[in-house]
Design an enzyme around this catalytic site. Structure first.
Site, mmCIF file in Angstrom:
data_model
loop_
_atom_site.group_PDB
_atom_site.id
_atom_site.type_symbol
_atom_site.label_atom_id
_atom_site.label_comp_id
_atom_site.label_asym_id
_atom_site.label_seq_id
_atom_site.Cartn_x
_atom_site.Cartn_y
_atom_site.Cartn_z
ATOM 1 N N HIS A 1 -2.052 0.996 -8.552
ATOM 2 C CA HIS A 1 -0.188 0.927 -7.948
ATOM 3 C C HIS A 1 0.551 0.643 -7.366
ATOM 4 O O HIS A 1 2.027 0.944 -7.179
ATOM 5 C CB HIS A 1 -1.052 1.943 -6.530
ATOM 6 C CG HIS A 1 0.424 2.792 -5.534
ATOM 7 N ND1 HIS A 1 0.203 4.494 -5.201
ATOM 8 C CD2 HIS A 1 0.961 2.490 -4.691
ATOM 9 C CE1 HIS A 1 0.575 5.055 -4.803
ATOM 10 N NE2 HIS A 1 1.324 3.445 -4.352
ATOM 11 N N GLU A 2 0.572 -0.855 -6.273
ATOM 12 C CA GLU A 2 1.408 -1.717 -6.377
ATOM 13 C C GLU A 2 1.614 -2.171 -7.878
ATOM 14 O O GLU A 2 3.368 -2.490 -7.402
ATOM 15 C CB GLU A 2 0.544 -2.548 -5.578
ATOM 16 C CG GLU A 2 0.215 -2.075 -3.581
ATOM 17 C CD GLU A 2 0.524 -0.981 -2.838
ATOM 18 O OE1 GLU A 2 2.507 -1.176 -3.264
ATOM 19 O OE2 GLU A 2 0.602 -0.318 -2.970
ATOM 20 N N HIS B 1 4.535 0.280 -8.361
ATOM 21 C CA HIS B 1 5.771 -0.078 -7.694
ATOM 22 C C HIS B 1 6.611 -1.385 -8.757
ATOM 23 O O HIS B 1 7.685 -1.326 -8.939
ATOM 24 C CB HIS B 1 5.601 -0.391 -6.687
ATOM 25 C CG HIS B 1 5.295 1.235 -6.150
ATOM 26 N ND1 HIS B 1 5.917 1.896 -5.557
ATOM 27 C CD2 HIS B 1 4.576 1.114 -5.194
ATOM 28 C CE1 HIS B 1 5.445 2.868 -5.299
ATOM 29 N NE2 HIS B 1 4.702 2.427 -4.538
ATOM 30 N N HIS C 1 7.413 6.497 -5.655
ATOM 31 C CA HIS C 1 6.541 7.907 -5.641
ATOM 32 C C HIS C 1 6.617 9.042 -6.234
ATOM 33 O O HIS C 1 6.817 8.606 -6.131
ATOM 34 C CB HIS C 1 5.599 7.519 -3.888
ATOM 35 C CG HIS C 1 4.849 6.609 -3.127
ATOM 36 N ND1 HIS C 1 5.755 6.211 -1.951
ATOM 37 C CD2 HIS C 1 4.664 5.644 -2.887
ATOM 38 C CE1 HIS C 1 5.077 4.658 -2.200
ATOM 39 N NE2 HIS C 1 4.042 4.587 -2.733
ATOM 40 N N TYR D 1 0.655 10.273 -2.761
ATOM 41 C CA TYR D 1 0.727 10.743 -1.706
ATOM 42 C C TYR D 1 -0.515 11.744 -1.052
ATOM 43 O O TYR D 1 -0.156 12.852 -1.498
ATOM 44 C CB TYR D 1 1.887 10.731 -0.136
ATOM 45 C CG TYR D 1 2.380 8.785 -0.153
ATOM 46 C CD1 TYR D 1 1.776 7.570 -0.851
ATOM 47 C CD2 TYR D 1 2.940 9.130 0.889
ATOM 48 C CE1 TYR D 1 2.069 6.589 -0.386
ATOM 49 C CE2 TYR D 1 4.243 7.938 1.351
ATOM 50 C CZ TYR D 1 3.527 6.601 0.593
ATOM 51 O OH TYR D 1 3.590 6.359 0.378
HETATM 52 ZN ZN LIG Z 1 3.085 3.108 -2.686
#
Ligand SMILES: [Zn+2]
Length: 262
Positions: A162-163, A166, A172, A220
């Site tokens: 996930h990071e 980015h 997101h 999220y």
């Molecule tokens: Zn994130």
């Protein structure tokens, strides 16, 4: 005598080459020798999973699918791990990056830990309690940028991916321009401060024609960053969104491949 001179010559040439050799460059990440789920269990015996938070203060850099061509890693994505990570933590981080690289077409390389690093790269640092999991940029920033992984809670395959996604260029999923067709946001239920920025629409974001995905590894859950314990968002049919940080979905892979022209 001839043997003496030839031996000396070899030594001199070898010494000269060593002296003039450039700092070693980044090499491609390798598959973990231990299964990633085994490493995850050993490193997170309590099953802790931290929330992702980004600390991007520049809203322009928070576009998802950043349309700025300069934000892409056209010559490969490059990282360096902090020497603070222990062997198993480093194996999990590198193994997650290897799995990510196997799904997309850009190579993922790493500078050796502790070696001089140069050019554009992501430094993956170990964070203490309550530092969270975050990337200092969405996409390539130029020079050194940072991913912070809180040691207790962020060192899982999914959060590592996930990071790094980015840092590759995506924010997101719920910040996509088309999100209001699929989810309802309740702004009053979201924690104050930086969390508010993770629920805004960034209208310049690119979606690459990939359908909205509430199961994206970049989405999220309904109760993340909830101010009062109530849902901060729901699907249009009223149901709750359970965020998942286990695996890339087909849409996650598709977006990355389109961004990098695979
Ligand atoms: Zn994130």
């Amino acid at each position: 005598m001839l043997r003496f001179f030839s031996g000396t010559l070899v030594l001199l040439v070898f010494a000269a080459e060593c002296h003039s050799a450039p700092a070693s460059g980044p090499v491609e990440v390798k598959k973990s020798p231990v299964a990633l789920n085994i490493l995850e269990q050993r490193l997170n015996p309590g099953g802790l999973v931290g929330q992702c938070k980004t600390n991007d203060s520049d809203r322009i850099s928070s576009l998802s699918g950043n349309p700025n061509e300069m934000s892409r890693w056209r010559n490969g994505y490059v990282v360096q791990l902090s020497p603070e990570w222990n062997t198993e933590q480093a194996q999990l981080i590198e193994g997650a990056l290897y799995e990510l690289s196997s799904k997309i077409c850009i190579p993922i390389r790493k500078f050796a830990t502790g070696a001089p690093a140069y050019g554009d790269f992501v430094y993956i640092q170990k964070g203490g309690d309550r530092t969270g999991c975050y990337s200092t940029g969405v996409g390539r920033q130029g020079g050194r940028q940072v991913i912070n992984l809180q040691e207790n809670g962020c060192v899982t395959k999914g959060i590592i991916m996930h990071e790094n996604i980015h840092a590759m260029g995506f924010n997101h999923e719920q910040t996509r321009p088309d999100r209001d067709n699929f989810i309802t946001i309740y702004p009053d239920q979201i924690e104050d401060g930086n969390a508010q920025y993770q629920y805004k629409v960034y209208s310049g974001s690119l979606t690459f024609g990939v359908p909205y995905d509430t199961q994206s590894i970049m989405h999220y859950g309904s109760y993340d960053f909830s101010k009062y314990g109530n849902p901060t968002m729901r699907k249009k049919d009223g149901s709750i969104i359970n965020s998942q940080r286990n695996a890339l979905t087909d849409s996650d892979i598709s977006k990355l491949r389109k961004m990098y022209n695979c």
